[in-house]
Design an enzyme around this catalytic site. Structure first.
Site, PDB file in Angstrom:
ATOM      1  N   CYS A  57       0.829  -1.205   0.000  1.00 12.66           N
ATOM      2  CA  CYS A  57       0.000   0.000   0.000  1.00 12.66           C
ATOM      3  C   CYS A  57       0.868   1.261   0.000  1.00 12.66           C
ATOM      4  O   CYS A  57       1.526   1.565   0.994  1.00 12.66           O
ATOM      5  CB  CYS A  57      -0.917  -0.043   1.222  1.00 12.66           C
ATOM      6  SG  CYS A  57      -1.806   1.475   1.574  1.00 12.66           S
ATOM      7  N   CYS A  92       0.078   3.774   2.713  1.00 14.55           N
ATOM      8  CA  CYS A  92       0.530   3.246   4.012  1.00 14.55           C
ATOM      9  C   CYS A  92       2.009   3.550   4.211  1.00 14.55           C
ATOM     10  O   CYS A  92       2.423   3.980   5.293  1.00 14.55           O
ATOM     11  CB  CYS A  92       0.322   1.732   4.089  1.00 14.55           C
ATOM     12  SG  CYS A  92      -1.402   1.197   4.009  1.00 14.55           S
TER      13      CYS A  92
END
Length: 145
Positions: A69, A72
């Site tokens: 991600c 993230c």
């Protein structure tokens, strides 16, 4: 918060009793003698998450994330910076949804990055999306009560 507090060691998972007034005095674990707070998030697997959730008196702010991600990864240094400000008043942790898929499913984590605040063993707030450190800090303080 009651005095003394129960604080789970991020190194050995021992439960320590620490007077609330002494949290800022750099307490060390009675079992392993390592610092209870280092000003950075701790990585937790499902078992560690449950231990901190169940045994720690402090609010637990968790960043649910995954290595694939991009947002993230972009938020990781921001969450780390927030830990330096928010500890020792709360514990900051990271849980990989890749490594703890059953936990992510149980908690109904639908999008990441997602931060969730837990107090007294239950979730009190959650927020999806990458945030800068100042926003994480403000959000956590607002919901920590």
């Amino acid at each position: 918060m009651a005095d003394p507090l129960q604080v789970v060691c991020p190194h050995c998972d021992a439960v320590n009793r620490v007077p609330a007034a002494r949290l800022a005095d750099r307490p060390v674990c009675g079992a392993c003698r390592k610092p209870l707070f280092e000003g950075r998030p701790i990585a937790l697997d499902e078992t560690g998450f449950r231990r901190h959730l169940r045994a720690d008196s402090l609010p637990l702010l968790v960043d649910f994330w995954a290595s694939w991600c991009g947002p993230c990864r972009a938020m990781a240094p921001e969450f780390e910076a927030a830990a330096a400000t928010l500890e020792p008043g709360m514990r900051l942790a990271k849980v990989s949804t890749e490594e703890a898929p059953a936990l992510a499913q149980e908690l109904q984590i639908r999008g990441i990055p997602l931060i969730a605040l837990f107090r007294d063993g239950r979730e009190v707030a959650r927020q999806a999306g990458a945030m800068p450190a100042r926003q994480i800090i403000a959000w956590a303080r607002q919901h920590a009560g």
